[in-house]
Design an enzyme around this catalytic site. Structure first.
Site, mmCIF file in Angstrom:
data_model
loop_
_atom_site.group_PDB
_atom_site.id
_atom_site.type_symbol
_atom_site.label_atom_id
_atom_site.label_comp_id
_atom_site.label_asym_id
_atom_site.label_seq_id
_atom_site.Cartn_x
_atom_site.Cartn_y
_atom_site.Cartn_z
ATOM 1 N N MET A 1 0.848 -1.200 0.000
ATOM 2 C CA MET A 1 0.000 0.000 0.000
ATOM 3 C C MET A 1 0.884 1.251 0.000
ATOM 4 O O MET A 1 0.414 2.342 0.324
ATOM 5 C CB MET A 1 -0.935 -0.017 1.209
ATOM 6 C CG MET A 1 -1.874 -1.232 1.188
ATOM 7 S SD MET A 1 -3.416 -0.972 2.073
ATOM 8 C CE MET A 1 -2.820 -0.679 3.718
ATOM 9 N N TYR B 1 4.115 3.975 0.814
ATOM 10 C CA TYR B 1 4.817 4.585 1.945
ATOM 11 C C TYR B 1 5.851 3.589 2.469
ATOM 12 O O TYR B 1 5.856 3.172 3.615
ATOM 13 C CB TYR B 1 3.847 5.041 3.046
ATOM 14 C CG TYR B 1 4.392 6.237 3.775
ATOM 15 C CD1 TYR B 1 4.423 7.481 3.157
ATOM 16 C CD2 TYR B 1 4.926 6.133 5.051
ATOM 17 C CE1 TYR B 1 4.964 8.589 3.796
ATOM 18 C CE2 TYR B 1 5.468 7.231 5.700
ATOM 19 C CZ TYR B 1 5.482 8.459 5.063
ATOM 20 O OH TYR B 1 6.017 9.535 5.703
ATOM 21 N N HIS C 1 9.252 -3.355 3.572
ATOM 22 C CA HIS C 1 8.833 -3.599 2.176
ATOM 23 C C HIS C 1 10.055 -3.904 1.309
ATOM 24 O O HIS C 1 10.020 -4.789 0.456
ATOM 25 C CB HIS C 1 8.161 -2.354 1.583
ATOM 26 C CG HIS C 1 6.907 -1.926 2.257
ATOM 27 N ND1 HIS C 1 6.828 -0.799 3.043
ATOM 28 C CD2 HIS C 1 5.664 -2.467 2.244
ATOM 29 C CE1 HIS C 1 5.590 -0.660 3.490
ATOM 30 N NE2 HIS C 1 4.859 -1.655 3.024
ATOM 31 N N GLN D 1 -10.391 -2.651 2.359
ATOM 32 C CA GLN D 1 -9.916 -3.281 3.592
ATOM 33 C C GLN D 1 -9.891 -2.330 4.786
ATOM 34 O O GLN D 1 -9.372 -2.662 5.843
ATOM 35 C CB GLN D 1 -8.553 -3.935 3.377
ATOM 36 C CG GLN D 1 -7.405 -2.989 3.116
ATOM 37 C CD GLN D 1 -6.144 -3.731 2.708
ATOM 38 O OE1 GLN D 1 -6.031 -4.218 1.597
ATOM 39 N NE2 GLN D 1 -5.177 -3.835 3.619
ATOM 40 N N ASP E 1 2.269 -8.810 9.512
ATOM 41 C CA ASP E 1 0.832 -9.050 9.349
ATOM 42 C C ASP E 1 0.637 -10.564 9.311
ATOM 43 O O ASP E 1 0.304 -11.136 8.271
ATOM 44 C CB ASP E 1 0.341 -8.402 8.054
ATOM 45 C CG ASP E 1 0.469 -6.901 8.107
ATOM 46 O OD1 ASP E 1 -0.295 -6.269 8.836
ATOM 47 O OD2 ASP E 1 1.370 -6.351 7.432
ATOM 48 N N GLN F 1 -2.769 -11.956 8.271
ATOM 49 C CA GLN F 1 -2.973 -11.734 6.828
ATOM 50 C C GLN F 1 -2.255 -12.819 6.021
ATOM 51 O O GLN F 1 -2.801 -13.390 5.073
ATOM 52 C CB GLN F 1 -2.442 -10.348 6.444
ATOM 53 C CG GLN F 1 -2.318 -10.123 4.955
ATOM 54 C CD GLN F 1 -1.956 -8.691 4.598
ATOM 55 O OE1 GLN F 1 -2.813 -7.821 4.601
ATOM 56 N NE2 GLN F 1 -0.698 -8.428 4.281
ATOM 57 N N SER G 1 6.547 -0.114 10.345
ATOM 58 C CA SER G 1 5.181 -0.030 9.844
ATOM 59 C C SER G 1 4.989 1.351 9.253
ATOM 60 O O SER G 1 5.511 2.335 9.795
ATOM 61 C CB SER G 1 4.193 -0.227 11.002
ATOM 62 O OG SER G 1 2.910 0.240 10.623
ATOM 63 N N SER G 2 4.230 1.435 8.167
ATOM 64 C CA SER G 2 3.941 2.760 7.593
ATOM 65 C C SER G 2 3.209 3.608 8.624
ATOM 66 O O SER G 2 3.294 4.834 8.618
ATOM 67 C CB SER G 2 3.085 2.615 6.338
ATOM 68 O OG SER G 2 3.737 1.769 5.418
HETATM 69 O O1 PAF Z 1 -0.164 -5.713 3.680
HETATM 70 C C1 PAF Z 1 -0.569 -4.831 2.916
HETATM 71 O O2 PAF Z 1 0.083 -3.800 2.685
HETATM 72 C C2 PAF Z 1 -1.953 -4.969 2.283
HETATM 73 O O3 PAF Z 1 -2.853 -5.579 3.143
HETATM 74 C C3 PAF Z 1 -1.906 -5.695 0.919
HETATM 75 C C4 PAF Z 1 -1.437 -7.123 1.072
HETATM 76 C C5 PAF Z 1 -1.011 -4.938 -0.034
HETATM 77 C C6 PAF Z 1 -3.332 -5.735 0.319
HETATM 78 O O4 PAF Z 1 -3.836 -4.456 0.127
#
Ligand code: PAF
Length: 281
Positions: free
Chosen positions: A30, A32, A37, A61, A150, A153, A185-186
């Protein structure tokens, strides 16, 4: 680095270049971007000859009272960082590019999503699964990279690709921490200097749980109570949950036997931060 925003343009580009699914690694984000990342991007680059990154702040989301509008964005900086990492293709769709005005389909994982973050962020994992499946269909990668910060997730997405026969290998990558231990974290950008100091109780609480575990404590309730004690001594911290669950199926555990995830969500001011640690008995 090629930059595209329309799904059809992306498919065309990949097909024209003759790039095969087997060559494509994918890092959905997402934006930033931070070192967490970039660690995913580096792994992706290392393991695949064609590396695609997406930046899309997915409205699906975010709950109605969450931070969609405030979510930090800096596309120019992100582009420069990704260029430097040698990313081949950056996909930056708009909301209109991703969702038709009468969009009416979603993907729902119904078991793992019920717990932890899913219990407080209703519909959140439906939004994540839906956008990730869409992105997988657009990019058609062989492998996709997600951070273990996450953790839920990651497990939900693993379950989704298994259940729906999605031909993508989901790769989990370790949490990247700042020098002081706070998980990157962003959302850390929301913290004032004082709040950031208080937020360090989050990794401290996890370390405390690990310390007790290494001393032989196996009762989840004892570890949870200790973590709550560490966190409640902090100013302005509000614990949303502290949970110890089976690391694979996220079922609750009372007595730690196999691999478990110790996970927590804590509000520090308006910033909701999550973190976790895997313990293996
Ligand atoms: O982890 C994230 O940044 C988001 O949940 C993702 C996996 C890009 C889905 O929008």
């Amino acid at each position: 680095m090629k930059i595209l925003s329309k799904p059809s343009e992306l498919r065309e580009f990949i097909e024209q270049k003759g790039i095969k699914r087997e060559e494509i690694g994918f890092v959905p984000t997402m934006g930033y971007l931070h070192e967490g990342h970039l660690s995913l991007v580096r792994k992706c680059r290392h393991e695949n000859s064609f590396c695609v990154v997406s930046i899309f702040v997915n409205p699906l989301q975010f709950g109605p009272n969450e931070d969609l509008a405030a979510y930090p964005r800096d596309l120019d900086r992100d582009k420069a960082l990704l260029e430097k990492e040698g990313v081949d293709l950056l996909f930056v769709p708009t909301e209109q590019d991703m969702y038709h005005p009468d969009f009416s389909t979603s993907v729902k994982e119904t078991r793992l999503s019920r717990y932890m973050c899913g219990a407080f962020r209703l519909g959140h994992f439906d939004g994540v699964c839906t956008v990730v499946l869409k992105l997988f269909n657009i990019v058609q990668p062989k492998r996709a990279y997600f951070g273990e910060k996450d953790y839920q997730q990651l497990q939900v997405l693993r379950r989704m690709v298994r259940d729906l026969n999605v031909p993508v290998e989901v790769v989990g990558c370790p949490i990247v921490r700042d020098h002081d231990g706070l998980a990157l974290s962003s959302r850390n950008v929301y913290l004032t200097k004082e709040q950031r100091q208080e937020a360090l109780r989050i990794p401290k609480a996890l370390e405390e749980a690990e310390r007790l575990f290494k001393e032989g404590e196996r009762r989840a309730s004892v570890l949870e109570a200790k973590m709550r004690e560490v966190l409640s001594a902090g100013k302005g911290l509000k614990v949303q949950y502290i949970e110890i669950r089976d690391a694979d199926n996220l079922e609750e555990v009372e007595e730690i036997k196999g691999r478990v995830v110790v996970a927590l969500a804590v509000y520090v001011g308006k910033a909701r931060l999550i973190d976790n640690k895997i313990l293996e008995g």
